[in-house]
Design an enzyme around this catalytic site. Structure first.
Site, PDB file in Angstrom:
ATOM      1  N   PHE A   1       1.395   5.025   0.882  1.00 28.22           N
ATOM      2  CA  PHE A   1       0.988   6.210   1.616  1.00 28.22           C
ATOM      3  C   PHE A   1       1.324   7.250   1.488  1.00 28.22           C
ATOM      4  O   PHE A   1       2.126   7.080   1.142  1.00 28.22           O
ATOM      5  CB  PHE A   1       0.945   6.056   2.836  1.00 28.22           C
ATOM      6  CG  PHE A   1       0.455   4.306   3.895  1.00 28.22           C
ATOM      7  CD1 PHE A   1      -0.761   4.552   4.656  1.00 28.22           C
ATOM      8  CD2 PHE A   1       1.117   3.239   3.837  1.00 28.22           C
ATOM      9  CE1 PHE A   1      -1.389   3.408   4.726  1.00 28.22           C
ATOM     10  CE2 PHE A   1       0.685   1.971   4.230  1.00 28.22           C
ATOM     11  CZ  PHE A   1      -0.590   2.212   4.712  1.00 28.22           C
TER      12      PHE A   1
ATOM     13  N   THR B   1       1.067  -1.217   0.190  1.00 30.55           N
ATOM     14  CA  THR B   1       0.289  -0.487   0.069  1.00 30.55           C
ATOM     15  C   THR B   1       0.892   1.384   0.139  1.00 30.55           C
ATOM     16  O   THR B   1       1.575   1.128   0.967  1.00 30.55           O
ATOM     17  CB  THR B   1      -1.354  -0.059   1.818  1.00 30.55           C
ATOM     18  OG1 THR B   1      -1.825  -1.135   0.974  1.00 30.55           O
ATOM     19  CG2 THR B   1      -1.897   1.446   1.559  1.00 30.55           C
TER      20      THR B   1
END
Length: 289
Positions: free
Chosen positions: A179, A177
């Site tokens: 960020f 992921t």
């Protein structure tokens, strides 16, 4: 004594947002400020200039989190950095609980989907959706649920006194992921990076004239390429209330900051609007293991 960085995260302590914040601000003491929603996160950072925020923006398995692009654009905050976190899902339980004791496992819907293959071997266990991975672990611990497990990061098990029955139960190990780190004092930090010649990434959003302007997007992309600016990602979102109009969220990478600024100046006349969401250094990526 280490400097303290206060960081707003979506979710409770032990969530992947906290892990990303601690790894991005490595070398500092990090104090997390939990927020129930991303909207609350952006509001808190906007209201308290001492806070940073860290926001999931895309995942290698499920793609972009489109709603967070809109929140970022509307917030007035600036992106000052990025971090790519390897997502690891772990099955955790109350101390002493065995696999055969479980009747259900709780976690965020995305985490459950990423672990479905593991649970095919346990058809008696129901998978129950919840709002957050770490929150699921917290609930199991605080309520002493001995028939319920949670899928969450290892940090959550440490914080809430749970035991990990199985580590790394996600099907796809290439699960990352990305960020973004946002701030209301971003310009100061961006200027510091610029002085050190470390800015080589930016995030922008622009819209183009109506479809009658043939080739408008291709013209923008051609100009960026001419100036040596690489498009690493493009995401289109519809403009609400204006049918067939779109906002283009674009991540750019470059080696020459001056040429990048020249490229923006060259494409602005072609755009109905263009907003720089942030300029920052190419982010680190956590290890796959």
């Amino acid at each position: 004594m280490k400097e303290i960085k206060r960081v707003a995260i979506q979710g409770v302590a032990g969530a992947n947002h906290e892990i990303a914040a601690r790894e991005f601000f490595e070398g500092y003491d990090v104090e997390v400020v939990p927020c129930y929603t991303f909207q609350e996160l952006f509001d808190r950072v906007r209201q308290d200039r001492s806070l940073y925020g860290i926001v999931a923006i895309e995942n290698t398995l499920v793609g972009s989190i489109q709603s967070n692009y809109t929140l970022l654009k509307d917030s007035g905050l600036e992106v000052i950095g990025e971090y790519k976190l390897r997502i690891k899902h772990n099955l955790m339980v109350m101390p002493g609980v065995k696999m055969e004791d479980l009747t259900e496992v709780r976690s965020h819907p995305m985490a459950l989907r990423q672990c479905e293959a593991f649970f095919r071997n346990y058809p008696n266990i129901r998978l129950i959706e919840s709002d957050d991975t770490a929150l699921s672990a917290k609930d199991v611990a605080e309520k002493g649920l001995r028939h319920v497990g949670a899928i969450a990061p290892e940090l959550a098990a440490e914080l809430y006194g749970l035991e990990i029955l199985h580590k790394g139960i996600e099907t796809n190990k290439k699960n990352f992921t990305r960020f973004l780190v946002v701030s209301d004092k971003g310009r100061t930090e961006i200027d510091e990076l610029l002085a050190q010649n470390r800015i080589n990434r930016s995030s922008i959003v622009f819209s183009l004239p109506q479809a009658k302007e043939v080739g408008s997007l291709s013209k923008v992309l051609t100009i960026l390429a001419f100036y040596g600016v690489n498009l690493s990602k493009i995401q289109s979102n519809p403009v609400v209330g204006h049918e067939w109009e779109y906002l283009f969220y674009v991540d750019l990478s470059f080696n020459n900051y001056t040429r990048y600024i020249q490229a923006l100046s060259a494409v602005r006349p072609l755009c109905s609007q263009l907003l720089v969401l942030g300029e920052y250094e190419n982010g680190r990526q956590s290890h796959e293991d």
